[in-house]
Write an enzyme that holds these catalytic residues in place. Structure first.
Site, PDB file in Angstrom:
ATOM      1  N   ALA A   1      -2.079  -8.242 -41.369  1.00 13.76           N
ATOM      2  CA  ALA A   1      -2.861  -7.539 -40.263  1.00 13.76           C
ATOM      3  C   ALA A   1      -2.367  -7.748 -38.928  1.00 13.76           C
ATOM      4  CB  ALA A   1      -4.202  -8.049 -40.318  1.00 13.76           C
TER       5      ALA A   1
ATOM      6  N   ASP B   1       3.957  -8.210 -37.211  1.00 16.84           N
ATOM      7  CA  ASP B   1       5.203  -8.859 -37.603  1.00 16.84           C
ATOM      8  C   ASP B   1       4.654 -10.397 -38.035  1.00 16.84           C
ATOM      9  OD1 ASP B   1       6.698  -6.673 -37.121  1.00 16.84           O
ATOM     10  OD2 ASP B   1       6.851  -7.005 -34.872  1.00 16.84           O
TER      11      ASP B   1
ATOM     12  N   ARG C   1      -8.762   5.731 -34.659  1.00 16.50           N
ATOM     13  CA  ARG C   1      -7.643   4.991 -35.449  1.00 16.50           C
ATOM     14  C   ARG C   1      -8.156   4.725 -36.748  1.00 16.50           C
ATOM     15  NH1 ARG C   1      -3.024   3.439 -32.641  1.00 16.50           N
ATOM     16  NH2 ARG C   1      -1.849   2.452 -34.299  1.00 16.50           N
TER      17      ARG C   1
ATOM     18  N   ILE D   1       0.682   0.720 -36.023  1.00 17.85           N
ATOM     19  CA  ILE D   1       0.189  -0.225 -36.651  1.00 17.85           C
ATOM     20  C   ILE D   1      -0.687   0.404 -37.757  1.00 17.85           C
ATOM     21  CG2 ILE D   1      -1.035  -2.278 -36.602  1.00 17.85           C
ATOM     22  CD1 ILE D   1      -0.042  -2.562 -33.554  1.00 17.85           C
TER      23      ILE D   1
ATOM     24  N   ASN E   1       7.868  -4.423 -44.399  1.00 15.18           N
ATOM     25  CA  ASN E   1       8.387  -3.915 -43.004  1.00 15.18           C
ATOM     26  C   ASN E   1       9.716  -4.453 -42.727  1.00 15.18           C
ATOM     27  OD1 ASN E   1       8.087  -2.668 -40.355  1.00 15.18           O
ATOM     28  ND2 ASN E   1       7.764  -4.637 -39.583  1.00 15.18           N
ATOM     29  N   THR E   2      10.702  -3.830 -42.083  1.00 11.48           N
ATOM     30  CA  THR E   2      11.701  -4.421 -41.273  1.00 11.48           C
ATOM     31  C   THR E   2      11.647  -4.457 -39.828  1.00 11.48           C
ATOM     32  OG1 THR E   2      14.011  -4.192 -41.183  1.00 11.48           O
ATOM     33  CG2 THR E   2      12.811  -1.895 -41.775  1.00 11.48           C
ATOM     34  N   HIS E   3      12.178  -5.605 -39.453  1.00 14.74           N
ATOM     35  CA  HIS E   3      12.115  -6.064 -37.960  1.00 14.74           C
ATOM     36  C   HIS E   3      13.474  -6.101 -37.275  1.00 14.74           C
ATOM     37  CE1 HIS E   3      10.173  -6.980 -34.258  1.00 14.74           C
ATOM     38  NE2 HIS E   3      10.639  -8.136 -34.270  1.00 14.74           N
TER      39      HIS E   3
HETATM   40  C1  GRF Z   1      14.964  -0.537 -36.928  1.00 20.09           C
HETATM   41  O1  GRF Z   1      15.596  -1.366 -36.134  1.00 20.09           O
HETATM   42  C2  GRF Z   1      13.567  -1.160 -37.244  1.00 20.09           C
HETATM   43  O2  GRF Z   1      13.691  -2.647 -37.405  1.00 20.09           O
HETATM   44  C3  GRF Z   1      12.964  -0.871 -35.851  1.00 20.09           C
HETATM   45  O3  GRF Z   1      13.409   0.475 -35.615  1.00 20.09           O
HETATM   46  C4  GRF Z   1      14.685   0.645 -36.205  1.00 20.09           C
HETATM   47  C5  GRF Z   1      14.759   1.826 -36.959  1.00 20.09           C
HETATM   48  O4  GRF Z   1      15.942   2.636 -37.099  1.00 20.09           O
HETATM   49  N1  GRF Z   1      11.610  -1.175 -36.118  1.00 20.09           N
HETATM   50  P1  GRF Z   1      16.008   3.836 -38.245  1.00 20.09           P
HETATM   51  O5  GRF Z   1      14.961   4.789 -37.625  1.00 20.09           O
HETATM   52  O6  GRF Z   1      16.040   3.512 -39.572  1.00 20.09           O
HETATM   53  O7  GRF Z   1      17.668   4.371 -37.650  1.00 20.09           O
END
Ligand code: GRF
Length: 212
Positions: free
Chosen positions: A153, A156, A76, A103, A118-120
């Site tokens: 690290a 989320d 890794r 990760i 990051n988007t969650h």
């Molecule tokens: C998003 O909802 C993101 O937050 C999650 O996976 C999805 C990705 O969607 N981790 P896309 O590949 O951008 O359509």
């Protein structure tokens, strides 16, 4: 200690976007980048796997792509170093993890400290991890949503930059709820990244303030 990122002064902020799947968030960033007033542009898109729609979207937009597969490395840590170099080669101001399902490691986070976003698909700190949508549904939550955050690290756990709520509707399954979240998430990601790029931001402890 406070840490600041200055807004773009010469040309748009360079984004490297990492994806592992569909890439609809990447697509929104690619579309937004076409407007010179947006303040950021996608310099490259990378992935941990090939043959995914996300990379096709980037190629279609004439954006450079790269793939760094974990299975090509002994461990890794070696993968993390290779990913770091591959991203750094495109000289990003910001690195966006948009549905990147691996990760990132310590070398990566040190190299791009305070610049990895990051988007969650949940309202952190509720429902972290890979199954944020499924877990919110299983819990019986009435409101969930999405969080744009700096990456730390622990998965989320980084400071939030922006959040938006999304209602859970009777009859939702994981797919319908995730689609509803994603339509809000894409807009929030584009708005947030654009503001970070145009206005700069300041990180003080867990507080991220846009505009410096
Ligand atoms: C998003 O909802 C993101 O937050 C999650 O996976 C999805 C990705 O969607 N981790 P896309 O590949 O951008 O359509």
């Amino acid at each position: 200690m406070a840490w600041t990122v200055p807004p773009a002064r010469e040309g748009p902020v360079r984004l490297v976007v990492l994806v592992s799947g569909t890439g609809s968030n990447l697509q929104e960033l690619l579309d937004a980048s076409r407007d010179p007033g947006y303040g950021a542009r996608v310099a490259a898109a990378g992935s941990d796997r090939d043959a995914i729609p996300g990379l096709d979207r980037a190629r279609h937009a004439g954006v450079a792509t790269f793939v760094v597969r974990a299975t090509d490395f002994a461990d890794r840590a070696a993968w993390d170093r290779a990913l770091t170099e591959a991203v750094a080669a495109h000289q990003p101001d910001l690195v966006i993890l948009a549905g990147f399902m691996k990760i990132v490691g310590s070398v990566f986070l040190e190299r791009f400290e305070h610049r990895v976003i990051n988007t969650h698909p949940a309202l952190l700190p509720s429902f972290p991890g890979t199954h944020g949508v499924r877990d919110a549904l299983a819990y019986g939550a009435k409101i969930t949503g999405c969080t744009i955050h700096l990456v730390a690290a622990e998965v989320d756990s980084g400071p939030p930059i922006a959040q938006a709520p999304v209602p859970v509707l009777a009859g939702d399954d994981e797919q319908s709820l995730h689609e509803r979240i994603k339509s809000v998430e894409r807009a929030l990601l584009v708005e947030t990244v654009g503001r970070l790029a145009r206005e700069g931001y300041r990180v003080e402890g867990r507080r991220v303030q846009i505009g410096i």
